[in-house]
Design an enzyme around this catalytic site. Sequence first.
Site, mmCIF file in Angstrom:
data_model
loop_
_atom_site.group_PDB
_atom_site.id
_atom_site.type_symbol
_atom_site.label_atom_id
_atom_site.label_comp_id
_atom_site.label_asym_id
_atom_site.label_seq_id
_atom_site.Cartn_x
_atom_site.Cartn_y
_atom_site.Cartn_z
ATOM 1 N N LYS A 28 42.860 14.483 -56.982
ATOM 2 C CA LYS A 28 43.964 14.048 -57.835
ATOM 3 C C LYS A 28 43.470 13.769 -59.248
ATOM 4 C CE LYS A 28 46.914 11.509 -55.613
ATOM 5 N NZ LYS A 28 47.108 10.266 -54.851
ATOM 6 N N ARG A 98 46.189 4.571 -57.628
ATOM 7 C CA ARG A 98 46.346 5.610 -56.606
ATOM 8 C C ARG A 98 45.000 6.038 -56.061
ATOM 9 N NH1 ARG A 98 49.275 10.185 -60.041
ATOM 10 N NH2 ARG A 98 50.083 10.750 -57.992
ATOM 11 N N GLY A 107 49.219 11.301 -47.956
ATOM 12 C CA GLY A 107 49.816 10.106 -47.358
ATOM 13 C C GLY A 107 48.874 9.272 -46.508
ATOM 14 N N MET A 109 46.140 7.618 -47.543
ATOM 15 C CA MET A 109 45.599 6.436 -48.216
ATOM 16 C C MET A 109 46.716 5.786 -49.036
ATOM 17 S SD MET A 109 41.733 7.496 -49.079
ATOM 18 C CE MET A 109 42.209 9.027 -49.796
ATOM 19 N N ARG A 365 48.091 19.904 -56.924
ATOM 20 C CA ARG A 365 46.975 20.278 -56.048
ATOM 21 C C ARG A 365 47.353 21.562 -55.348
ATOM 22 N NH1 ARG A 365 48.297 15.319 -51.962
ATOM 23 N NH2 ARG A 365 50.387 16.029 -51.488
ATOM 24 N N HIS A 483 55.490 13.495 -46.072
ATOM 25 C CA HIS A 483 54.075 13.552 -45.696
ATOM 26 C C HIS A 483 53.868 14.215 -44.355
ATOM 27 C CE1 HIS A 483 53.199 10.126 -48.627
ATOM 28 N NE2 HIS A 483 52.620 11.217 -49.074
ATOM 29 N N GLU A 776 20.636 36.495 -21.567
ATOM 30 C CA GLU A 776 21.273 35.200 -21.269
ATOM 31 C C GLU A 776 20.315 34.224 -20.607
ATOM 32 O OE1 GLU A 776 24.466 35.828 -18.411
ATOM 33 O OE2 GLU A 776 23.502 37.651 -17.699
ATOM 34 N N SER A 795 23.086 42.577 -25.251
ATOM 35 C CA SER A 795 24.303 41.844 -25.566
ATOM 36 C C SER A 795 24.030 40.386 -25.222
ATOM 37 C CB SER A 795 25.472 42.390 -24.752
ATOM 38 O OG SER A 795 26.604 41.613 -25.010
ATOM 39 N N THR A 798 25.835 34.321 -24.670
ATOM 40 C CA THR A 798 25.470 33.000 -25.191
ATOM 41 C C THR A 798 26.046 31.840 -24.372
ATOM 42 O OG1 THR A 798 27.230 33.359 -26.791
ATOM 43 C CG2 THR A 798 24.981 33.652 -27.564
ATOM 44 N N ASN A 799 26.975 32.127 -23.463
ATOM 45 C CA ASN A 799 27.443 31.029 -22.605
ATOM 46 C C ASN A 799 26.298 30.573 -21.703
ATOM 47 O OD1 ASN A 799 29.909 31.540 -23.714
ATOM 48 N ND2 ASN A 799 30.759 32.545 -21.912
ATOM 49 N N ASP A 800 25.707 31.546 -20.975
ATOM 50 C CA ASP A 800 24.609 31.175 -20.092
ATOM 51 C C ASP A 800 23.354 30.805 -20.864
ATOM 52 O OD1 ASP A 800 25.223 30.969 -17.384
ATOM 53 O OD2 ASP A 800 25.566 33.130 -17.249
ATOM 54 N N CYS A 862 28.489 38.685 -26.492
ATOM 55 C CA CYS A 862 29.720 38.726 -25.699
ATOM 56 C C CYS A 862 30.085 37.365 -25.137
ATOM 57 C CB CYS A 862 29.613 39.772 -24.601
ATOM 58 S SG CYS A 862 28.287 39.438 -23.440
ATOM 59 N N TYR A 882 27.577 43.926 -33.628
ATOM 60 C CA TYR A 882 28.977 43.585 -33.349
ATOM 61 C C TYR A 882 29.083 42.248 -32.628
ATOM 62 C CZ TYR A 882 28.136 44.916 -28.502
ATOM 63 O OH TYR A 882 27.641 44.969 -27.227
HETATM 64 P P1 ADP Z 1 49.830 10.388 -52.341
HETATM 65 O O1 ADP Z 1 48.397 10.653 -52.411
HETATM 66 O O2 ADP Z 1 50.255 9.771 -51.087
HETATM 67 O O3 ADP Z 1 50.648 11.537 -52.783
HETATM 68 P P2 ADP Z 1 50.236 9.249 -54.940
HETATM 69 O O4 ADP Z 1 49.050 8.608 -55.501
HETATM 70 O O5 ADP Z 1 50.540 10.617 -55.405
HETATM 71 O O6 ADP Z 1 50.100 9.218 -53.379
HETATM 72 O O7 ADP Z 1 51.451 8.314 -55.243
HETATM 73 C C1 ADP Z 1 52.656 8.391 -54.558
HETATM 74 C C2 ADP Z 1 53.813 8.433 -55.492
HETATM 75 O O8 ADP Z 1 53.794 7.383 -56.420
HETATM 76 C C3 ADP Z 1 53.875 9.675 -56.340
HETATM 77 O O9 ADP Z 1 54.516 10.681 -55.671
HETATM 78 C C4 ADP Z 1 54.660 9.244 -57.527
HETATM 79 O O10 ADP Z 1 56.007 9.475 -57.302
HETATM 80 C C5 ADP Z 1 54.396 7.769 -57.622
HETATM 81 N N1 ADP Z 1 53.521 7.532 -58.754
HETATM 82 C C6 ADP Z 1 52.190 7.553 -58.775
HETATM 83 N N2 ADP Z 1 51.714 7.327 -59.997
HETATM 84 C C7 ADP Z 1 52.770 7.153 -60.804
HETATM 85 C C8 ADP Z 1 52.940 6.898 -62.204
HETATM 86 N N3 ADP Z 1 51.899 6.802 -63.021
HETATM 87 N N4 ADP Z 1 54.179 6.767 -62.655
HETATM 88 C C9 ADP Z 1 55.231 6.893 -61.835
HETATM 89 N N5 ADP Z 1 55.141 7.119 -60.529
HETATM 90 C C10 ADP Z 1 53.926 7.261 -59.992
HETATM 91 MG MG MG Z 2 50.938 12.313 -54.331
HETATM 92 MG MG MG Z 3 51.158 7.767 -50.826
#
Ligand code: ADP
Ligand code: MG
Ligand code: MG
Length: 904
Positions: A28, A98, A107, A109, A365, A483, A776, A795, A798-800, A862, A882
């Site tokens: 990110k 974040r 989703g 973390m 991403r 997510h 084998e 051939s 590799t199992n045995d 094989c 092969y």
């Molecule tokens: P995840 O890794 O779960 O996608 P994010 O770090 O992207 O989590 O954050 C989740 C949400 O929080 C984002 O989809 C965004 O909508 C909101 N968010 C994050 N940073 C900002 C920001 N600087 N301003 C406004 N909204 C934010």
């Molecule tokens: Mg996000």
């Molecule tokens: Mg999140």
Amino acid sequence: MVKAKRVYFFGKDRGEGDASMKELLGGKGANLAEMARLAIPVPPGFTISTEVCTYFYGHGRTYPEGLAADVDQALREIEKGMGQRFGDPENPLLLSIRSGSRSSMPGMMETVLNVGLSSSTLPGLVKKTKNERFVYDAYRRLVMMYSDVVMEKAAGIEPAEGRGIRHQLDQMLSEVKKAKGYKSDADLDAADLRDLVARFKTRVREVLGKDFPDDPREQLWGGIGAVFASWNGKRAVSYRRIEGIPDDWGTAVNVQAMVFGNMGDTSATGVAFTRNPATGENLFYGEWLPNAQGEDVVAGIRTPNPLNEATKGEHNRHLPSLESTMPTTYRELDLIRVKLEKHFTDMLDIEFTIQEGRLWMLQCRVGKRTGTATLNIAMDMLAEKLIDEKTAVKRLSPAQLDELLHPIVDPKAEAGVQRLAGGLPAGPGGAAGQIVFTASDAVAWAKEKKHVLLVREETNPEDVEGMRAADGILTARGGMTSHAALVARGWGKCCIVGCSALHVDARAKTLKVGDRTFVEGDYLTLNGTKGYVYAGELPMISSTENPRFMQFMAIVDKYRKLGVRTNADTPEDAAQARKFGAEGIGLFRTEHMFYGKNSEKPLFALRKMIISKTEAERRKALDELFPYVKKDVKDTMAAMDGLPVTFRLLDPPLHEFVPHQAEERAKLASSLGISADEFEKRAEALHETNPMMGHRGVRLGITYPEVSEMQVRAIFEAAVELTREGKKALPEIMIPVVGIKAELDHQRALVDRVYAEVCGRMSVKEIPFLYGTMIEIPRACLVADQIAETAEFFSFGTNDLTQMGFGFSRDDIGGFVPDYIEKKILAADPFQTLDQEGIGQLVTMAIQKGRAARPKLKLGICGEHGGDPASVHFCHRAGLNYVSCSPYRVPIARLAAAQAALAG
Ligand code: ADP
Ligand code: MG
Ligand code: MG
């Protein structure tokens, strides 16, 4: 000493980091910096590197000296860029904190938004924005997120199911909405929110025993610590285990100026894919919500609106698109889409927020997508000249290819039944199974080998293990970008979300749809490609004959050097494997005809042979067996017309075939004209203590040469007959379980004798064939140079080889290998992925010694490993000719072989 840089700033048109720095800045952070460099509007911020995370865990959750000063300095840069100050009572800057690891963990973390709101900054912000509703909406979100992420999760508190602070606060919010008759969160007014936040704070104190922090700096550092801590949160750890992401990578922390999608009707937030992540179709695809913030879209709280007109579906046709609601901003977003795809040359997943008409990008991403989408996107981008062939070949992972070969609901069966409900097609393919209502039930039932569908009210990343265990996922709420949908798609799992006709009661474990009620264990069928749900269990079929797939595989074949054969024991398997591109059969197990369909007669003849005592008796039984063996051999070579077929002579210990039922035993005794007593004696004599290492393979051929003779004769005669019928036959005779050169010589003499006899009798001058052995037994590797003097090919079985190399009984590994993996004594099950450092050495040694003795020695593998991508890479590097694998793994092996060749 120069102090290591730990904090990287990004802002208007400038980034200290860039997209190549994912290890240090997380995906990110690296991409936020890259977007800033591309002059795409990104709110200014900074990234604290993953090295700080490593330090944090290595030093009792503390920070390196000087970090606070670095953070302060970067914070001043943000303040400059925004013209606001953090904690300022007049004009306060708010922050988002974040997570962001090297490889995306959607989703898994934590994020905290609106950090910096406190009793000292609230009034100033209200005054400045003249929007009290907005300010209190932001504040109630801060309290909800912060109490959950920082005060509960990061503090290690594990509340009972449904008693978490966030859930409790959510419930309070729902109650207000219900009492006031509001439909959505957006209906709450400033007074409602102010009152609600006050009660939130009381509840936080009651439940967590602490006050919600009122100091912006305390919030900031609490948030940073919580994000680092979330690297070792339950969800994140489960996800890493499933995805094989190392625990020591750590997460970065991104601190960024907040922009607000919840400032009114000209504000919005959304998530989009530059192309459709389910099908790959080249249309901008996404979801948005007006007057909303952050997680509202991805958490599946409201059914979001479609991004544009072109991608509207049945379920959301009535909802307003961003394209029609804010046409100028949409066009701006669409231009960014094109710019990003061109720059990253891949399909991307983006997050954006519109604050009072102004567009901000919050994330981009490489997007997770289904196998089908991967294939289509790669082929489209190739045609668009965004990528070249080699890149296209590298794009599809072997696991995604596997998914393409996987079943879909049989369209014929589907046409005949009434749909129960419809939702969003979040993950492709079909799945039929018994419904369960909790992630832990899904795990438990799947352990009992049941096919289960996980049915939930809403998608929730906490359910990650249950989602993994289930065959399919079905939810009542949530969107395509939620997510859970993202994660399911990443795994190629059948998944339907936002199926609003469902009423799920997880506590009572019931599902109501209209007037029908389903309980735990009832069967449903999902068509994840269309988003249709059916009652009952519909049949599945395979989904291969796709022209796109064939084109892709043709490109794949251009780049691979390894041949790919198949392990097939029947003409049907052989034909199927040919369709998948097999270039021969690397292993035909003669004994297979004694199992399963149509095996009754040949099995009876074989049993007679086994129970025979004298050579005369045995020859009589072998004569009876001969026509069956010959027919199978001939049909198989016919199916492979012109491609080589490796026939392995009879391998298993004979005792395996002695019948257990009294009736069968009596019938056999009478057909041999012997008494029941005599039968028992003979059967008893065949019993072995350790049959895996007993009288089997070449050892049978040495004690009973007539058994080998019969098989060899069948092969030669079949070859001659096929040639006469105008077909081509290329048999390869393979002797199993060889450890001594003399064993192979002994059988070779016999083969030569039968060869001369068949040539004479059938009046042919020659029958092309190769003579070789399976490698084998570890000893065979040690004396491979001697063995190669007689063998024309090796051939690797590799199992045995793994079984005997490790001394692990293949049939008993269930008892300990899982512990070995859990305790990290082994990285993987060596029967699935070849142990390159140990068993691999045996293979390499045999190759070197074998080729030294016979430079043209043909080499293949094989074992099951022939279809395992990592093992295929090893086979490529080791210089095999092969690999051979089961028919359905053939395309996977082809792809892995090409990727191995491209890896250099
Ligand atoms: P995840 O890794 O779960 O996608 P994010 O770090 O992207 O989590 O954050 C989740 C949400 O929080 C984002 O989809 C965004 O909508 C909101 N968010 C994050 N940073 C900002 C920001 N600087 N301003 C406004 N909204 C934010
Ligand atoms: Mg996000
Ligand atoms: Mg999140």
